[in-house]
Write a protein that holds these residues in place. Structure first.
Motif, PDB file in Angstrom:
ATOM      1  N   UNK A  63      32.459  22.317  42.618  1.00  0.00           N
ATOM      2  CA  UNK A  63      32.529  23.288  41.533  1.00  0.00           C
ATOM      3  C   UNK A  63      31.938  24.582  42.062  1.00  0.00           C
ATOM      4  N   UNK A  64      32.712  25.643  41.980  1.00  0.00           N
ATOM      5  CA  UNK A  64      32.267  26.956  42.455  1.00  0.00           C
ATOM      6  C   UNK A  64      32.404  27.922  41.286  1.00  0.00           C
ATOM      7  N   UNK A  65      31.343  28.678  40.994  1.00  0.00           N
ATOM      8  CA  UNK A  65      31.333  29.590  39.852  1.00  0.00           C
ATOM      9  C   UNK A  65      31.138  31.022  40.306  1.00  0.00           C
ATOM     10  N   UNK A  66      31.807  31.928  39.606  1.00  0.00           N
ATOM     11  CA  UNK A  66      31.683  33.361  39.852  1.00  0.00           C
ATOM     12  C   UNK A  66      31.516  34.041  38.506  1.00  0.00           C
ATOM     13  N   UNK A  67      30.585  34.958  38.403  1.00  0.00           N
ATOM     14  CA  UNK A  67      30.354  35.681  37.163  1.00  0.00           C
ATOM     15  C   UNK A  67      31.258  36.909  37.150  1.00  0.00           C
ATOM     16  N   UNK A  68      31.985  37.076  36.059  1.00  0.00           N
ATOM     17  CA  UNK A  68      32.901  38.206  35.915  1.00  0.00           C
ATOM     18  C   UNK A  68      32.297  39.242  34.980  1.00  0.00           C
ATOM     19  N   UNK A  69      32.404  40.494  35.359  1.00  0.00           N
ATOM     20  CA  UNK A  69      31.938  41.577  34.495  1.00  0.00           C
ATOM     21  C   UNK A  69      32.874  41.696  33.299  1.00  0.00           C
ATOM     22  N   UNK A  70      32.399  42.312  32.245  1.00  0.00           N
ATOM     23  CA  UNK A  70      33.260  42.576  31.091  1.00  0.00           C
ATOM     24  C   UNK A  70      34.457  43.390  31.556  1.00  0.00           C
ATOM     25  N   UNK A  71      35.630  43.007  31.114  1.00  0.00           N
ATOM     26  CA  UNK A  71      36.839  43.735  31.474  1.00  0.00           C
ATOM     27  C   UNK A  71      37.518  43.223  32.733  1.00  0.00           C
ATOM     28  N   UNK A  72      36.939  42.240  33.426  1.00  0.00           N
ATOM     29  CA  UNK A  72      37.584  41.648  34.596  1.00  0.00           C
ATOM     30  C   UNK A  72      38.281  40.373  34.151  1.00  0.00           C
ATOM     31  N   UNK A  73      39.590  40.324  34.390  1.00  0.00           N
ATOM     32  CA  UNK A  73      40.401  39.187  33.969  1.00  0.00           C
ATOM     33  C   UNK A  73      41.085  38.551  35.174  1.00  0.00           C
ATOM     34  N   UNK A  74      41.378  37.260  35.065  1.00  0.00           N
ATOM     35  CA  UNK A  74      42.140  36.563  36.094  1.00  0.00           C
ATOM     36  C   UNK A  74      43.605  36.919  35.894  1.00  0.00           C
ATOM     37  N   UNK A  75      44.228  37.472  36.934  1.00  0.00           N
ATOM     38  CA  UNK A  75      45.633  37.875  36.809  1.00  0.00           C
ATOM     39  C   UNK A  75      46.587  36.856  37.432  1.00  0.00           C
ATOM     40  N   UNK A  76      46.060  35.895  38.190  1.00  0.00           N
ATOM     41  CA  UNK A  76      46.925  34.875  38.762  1.00  0.00           C
ATOM     42  C   UNK A  76      46.200  34.047  39.797  1.00  0.00           C
ATOM     43  N   UNK A  77      46.851  32.949  40.198  1.00  0.00           N
ATOM     44  CA  UNK A  77      46.292  32.068  41.226  1.00  0.00           C
ATOM     45  C   UNK A  77      47.437  31.398  41.955  1.00  0.00           C
ATOM     46  N   UNK A  78      47.238  31.169  43.258  1.00  0.00           N
ATOM     47  CA  UNK A  78      48.250  30.448  44.028  1.00  0.00           C
ATOM     48  C   UNK A  78      47.578  29.652  45.133  1.00  0.00           C
ATOM     49  N   UNK A  79      48.196  28.527  45.464  1.00  0.00           N
ATOM     50  CA  UNK A  79      47.732  27.654  46.522  1.00  0.00           C
ATOM     51  C   UNK A  79      48.722  27.766  47.667  1.00  0.00           C
ATOM     52  N   UNK A  80      48.209  28.170  48.855  1.00  0.00           N
ATOM     53  CA  UNK A  80      49.094  28.423  49.983  1.00  0.00           C
ATOM     54  C   UNK A  80      48.392  28.024  51.277  1.00  0.00           C
ATOM     55  N   UNK A  81      48.979  27.087  52.010  1.00  0.00           N
ATOM     56  CA  UNK A  81      48.458  26.661  53.317  1.00  0.00           C
ATOM     57  C   UNK A  81      46.986  26.260  53.279  1.00  0.00           C
ATOM     58  N   UNK A  82      46.580  25.527  52.242  1.00  0.00           N
ATOM     59  CA  UNK A  82      45.198  25.068  52.146  1.00  0.00           C
ATOM     60  C   UNK A  82      44.217  26.106  51.639  1.00  0.00           C
ATOM     61  N   UNK A  83      44.729  27.262  51.208  1.00  0.00           N
ATOM     62  CA  UNK A  83      43.879  28.313  50.657  1.00  0.00           C
ATOM     63  C   UNK A  83      44.246  28.554  49.200  1.00  0.00           C
ATOM     64  N   UNK A  84      43.248  28.575  48.343  1.00  0.00           N
ATOM     65  CA  UNK A  84      43.458  28.884  46.934  1.00  0.00           C
ATOM     66  C   UNK A  84      43.079  30.341  46.726  1.00  0.00           C
ATOM     67  N   UNK A  85      44.055  31.133  46.303  1.00  0.00           N
ATOM     68  CA  UNK A  85      43.826  32.561  46.034  1.00  0.00           C
ATOM     69  C   UNK A  85      43.751  32.758  44.523  1.00  0.00           C
ATOM     70  N   UNK A  86      42.681  33.386  44.058  1.00  0.00           N
ATOM     71  CA  UNK A  86      42.532  33.719  42.641  1.00  0.00           C
ATOM     72  C   UNK A  86      42.417  35.236  42.562  1.00  0.00           C
ATOM     73  N   UNK A  87      43.381  35.860  41.892  1.00  0.00           N
ATOM     74  CA  UNK A  87      43.412  37.319  41.782  1.00  0.00           C
ATOM     75  C   UNK A  87      42.772  37.766  40.479  1.00  0.00           C
ATOM     76  N   UNK A  88      41.956  38.806  40.583  1.00  0.00           N
ATOM     77  CA  UNK A  88      41.236  39.364  39.435  1.00  0.00           C
ATOM     78  C   UNK A  88      41.588  40.831  39.314  1.00  0.00           C
ATOM     79  N   UNK A  89      41.590  41.301  38.071  1.00  0.00           N
ATOM     80  CA  UNK A  89      41.877  42.713  37.834  1.00  0.00           C
ATOM     81  C   UNK A  89      40.925  43.254  36.782  1.00  0.00           C
TER      82      UNK A  89
END
Length: 139
Positions: free
Chosen positions: A95-121
């Motif tokens: 379990x890995x946690x990250x604190x997001x500032x107000x106004x930061x939203x998750x815009x998408x996520x993808x799993x590619x070649x053993x890497x999980x990318x989580x995009x924030x905006x």
């Protein structure tokens, strides 16, 4: 002796939660698993990349709980009938946690070649100016 924190400064009112948040984040993630990168892709976009080799899409869960991005991974045990002479690849949960500032939203996520990318905006809030009326003393 009392503990002195930045939230005890007289000009910073109502930041006690932020103080607790900073203390909690300093304690989390000490084991370093899974390794991750945080990159700034533009002035208002970020990407978190976790190395999750061996995890399938259904083994991963991404949630946002009270401004906290939580990424969990749990591999299913499929060891029936297998005999390991050496087992160096651990099927461990995380379990890995990250604190997001107000106004930061998750815009998408993808799993590619053993890497999980989580995009924030970051969505810039509108500037609001409030005028406070001063009420005179009533006798």
């Amino acid at each position: 002796m009392s503990k002195v924190t930045f939230a005890s400064h007289p000009y910073l009112l109502g930041f006690e939660d932020l103080d607790r948040l900073v203390e909690r984040t300093g304690k989390s993630g000490k084991d370093g698993y899974p390794p991750y990168n945080v990159e700034q892709r533009s002035a208002s976009a970020y990407r978190i990349t976790l190395a999750v080799a061996g995890f399938a899409e259904e083994d991963l869960a991404i949630t946002v709980e009270a401004n906290q991005l939580v990424i969990r991974g749990r591999q299913s045990e499929d060891d029936e009938g297998r005999v390991f002479l050496h087992r160096g690849i651990a099927a461990r949960q995380f379990q890995r946690s990250f604190v997001l500032a107000d106004g930061v939203d998750v815009s998408g996520a993808e799993l590619e070649n053993g890497l999980l990318h989580v995009d924030l905006e970051r969505v810039e809030p509108e500037t609001v100016v409030q005028t406070i009326k001063i009420n005179g003393k009533r006798s």
